[in-house]
Write a protein that holds these residues in place. Structure first.
Motif, PDB file in Angstrom:
ATOM      1  N   ILE A  30       0.837  -1.200   0.000  1.00 37.27           N
ATOM      2  CA  ILE A  30       0.000   0.000   0.000  1.00 37.27           C
ATOM      3  C   ILE A  30       0.871   1.248   0.000  1.00 37.27           C
ATOM      4  O   ILE A  30       0.634   2.191  -0.765  1.00 37.27           O
ATOM      5  N   ARG A  31       1.895   1.269   0.831  1.00 38.35           N
ATOM      6  CA  ARG A  31       2.780   2.442   0.916  1.00 38.35           C
ATOM      7  C   ARG A  31       3.537   2.673  -0.381  1.00 38.35           C
ATOM      8  O   ARG A  31       3.781   3.814  -0.777  1.00 38.35           O
ATOM      9  N   VAL A  32       3.887   1.596  -1.059  1.00 41.02           N
ATOM     10  CA  VAL A  32       4.554   1.718  -2.359  1.00 41.02           C
ATOM     11  C   VAL A  32       3.622   2.418  -3.350  1.00 41.02           C
ATOM     12  O   VAL A  32       4.029   3.354  -4.048  1.00 41.02           O
ATOM     13  N   ILE A  33       2.386   1.985  -3.407  1.00 40.95           N
ATOM     14  CA  ILE A  33       1.418   2.591  -4.327  1.00 40.95           C
ATOM     15  C   ILE A  33       1.190   4.060  -3.974  1.00 40.95           C
ATOM     16  O   ILE A  33       1.131   4.925  -4.860  1.00 40.95           O
ATOM     17  N   GLY A  38       2.315   9.749  -5.147  1.00 37.64           N
ATOM     18  CA  GLY A  38       2.863  11.003  -4.659  1.00 37.64           C
ATOM     19  C   GLY A  38       3.897  11.611  -5.588  1.00 37.64           C
ATOM     20  O   GLY A  38       4.472  12.653  -5.285  1.00 37.64           O
ATOM     21  N   GLY A  39       4.164  10.931  -6.705  1.00 36.94           N
ATOM     22  CA  GLY A  39       5.071  11.487  -7.699  1.00 36.94           C
ATOM     23  C   GLY A  39       6.476  10.904  -7.696  1.00 36.94           C
ATOM     24  O   GLY A  39       7.313  11.321  -8.486  1.00 36.94           O
ATOM     25  N   HIS A  40       6.741   9.945  -6.837  1.00 33.49           N
ATOM     26  CA  HIS A  40       8.065   9.324  -6.798  1.00 33.49           C
ATOM     27  C   HIS A  40       8.215   8.320  -7.936  1.00 33.49           C
ATOM     28  O   HIS A  40       7.256   7.651  -8.305  1.00 33.49           O
ATOM     29  N   SER A  41       9.402   8.199  -8.454  1.00 38.26           N
ATOM     30  CA  SER A  41       9.662   7.242  -9.535  1.00 38.26           C
ATOM     31  C   SER A  41       9.749   5.827  -8.964  1.00 38.26           C
ATOM     32  O   SER A  41      10.002   5.635  -7.765  1.00 38.26           O
ATOM     33  N   ALA A  42       9.556   4.850  -9.825  1.00 42.59           N
ATOM     34  CA  ALA A  42       9.665   3.448  -9.409  1.00 42.59           C
ATOM     35  C   ALA A  42      11.061   3.169  -8.876  1.00 42.59           C
ATOM     36  O   ALA A  42      11.227   2.441  -7.890  1.00 42.59           O
ATOM     37  N   LYS A  43      12.062   3.754  -9.497  1.00 42.84           N
ATOM     38  CA  LYS A  43      13.448   3.552  -9.044  1.00 42.84           C
ATOM     39  C   LYS A  43      13.634   4.095  -7.629  1.00 42.84           C
ATOM     40  O   LYS A  43      14.221   3.431  -6.773  1.00 42.84           O
ATOM     41  N   HIS A  44      13.134   5.290  -7.385  1.00 42.11           N
ATOM     42  CA  HIS A  44      13.264   5.905  -6.066  1.00 42.11           C
ATOM     43  C   HIS A  44      12.507   5.103  -5.011  1.00 42.11           C
ATOM     44  O   HIS A  44      13.021   4.865  -3.905  1.00 42.11           O
ATOM     45  N   ALA A  46      11.751   1.945  -5.111  1.00 43.25           N
ATOM     46  CA  ALA A  46      12.472   0.682  -4.909  1.00 43.25           C
ATOM     47  C   ALA A  46      13.637   0.876  -3.943  1.00 43.25           C
ATOM     48  O   ALA A  46      13.875   0.038  -3.061  1.00 43.25           O
ATOM     49  N   GLU A  47      14.344   1.974  -4.081  1.00 36.79           N
ATOM     50  CA  GLU A  47      15.459   2.262  -3.176  1.00 36.79           C
ATOM     51  C   GLU A  47      14.966   2.504  -1.754  1.00 36.79           C
ATOM     52  O   GLU A  47      15.571   2.036  -0.793  1.00 36.79           O
ATOM     53  N   GLU A  53      13.138  -2.885  -8.558  1.00 41.73           N
ATOM     54  CA  GLU A  53      12.341  -1.961  -9.368  1.00 41.73           C
ATOM     55  C   GLU A  53      11.277  -2.699 -10.174  1.00 41.73           C
ATOM     56  O   GLU A  53      10.174  -2.186 -10.380  1.00 41.73           O
ATOM     57  N   ASP A  54      11.579  -3.911 -10.625  1.00 39.32           N
ATOM     58  CA  ASP A  54      10.589  -4.704 -11.364  1.00 39.32           C
ATOM     59  C   ASP A  54       9.380  -5.039 -10.488  1.00 39.32           C
ATOM     60  O   ASP A  54       8.248  -5.081 -10.969  1.00 39.32           O
ATOM     61  N   THR A  55       9.617  -5.283  -9.209  1.00 40.25           N
ATOM     62  CA  THR A  55       8.527  -5.565  -8.283  1.00 40.25           C
ATOM     63  C   THR A  55       7.617  -4.350  -8.166  1.00 40.25           C
ATOM     64  O   THR A  55       6.386  -4.475  -8.218  1.00 40.25           O
ATOM     65  N   ILE A  56       8.218  -3.187  -8.046  1.00 38.52           N
ATOM     66  CA  ILE A  56       7.448  -1.944  -7.938  1.00 38.52           C
ATOM     67  C   ILE A  56       6.585  -1.754  -9.192  1.00 38.52           C
ATOM     68  O   ILE A  56       5.397  -1.449  -9.108  1.00 38.52           O
TER      69      ILE A  56
END
Length: 79
Positions: A30-33, A38-44, A46-47, A53-56
């Motif tokens: 949920i927090r990832v979504i 919120g505008g964060h990139s998948a890479k960010h 994931a970090e 990043e593929d999971t995200i």
């Protein structure tokens, strides 16, 4: 790049669910979504969450295809 938008009402429901769920994996999903919305990139994201990043990206795609966010949470990853 297309933005990932979640209506404010749905974001509020997701935040409440993230705070009340007892399952840590569900709370992280949920927090990832919410972070993506919120505008964060998948890479960010994931970090931040120490995930691949593929999971995200996979979680985001599944979330976008769901009818209700509860449908998305019910999708369990195969063990």
């Amino acid at each position: 790049m297309l933005t990932f938008v979640i209506p404010p009402e749905e974001q509020a429901q997701l935040r409440a669910l993230a705070r009340t769920t007892k399952d840590a994996k569900t709370a992280i999903r949920i927090r990832v979504i919410l972070a993506l919305a919120g505008g964060h990139s998948a890479k960010h994201v994931a970090e931040l969450f120490l995930l691949d990043e593929d999971t995200i990206t996979t979680w985001k795609k599944k979330y976008q295809k769901r009818r209700l966010f509860s449908d998305w949470l019910a999708m369990a990853a195969p063990g």
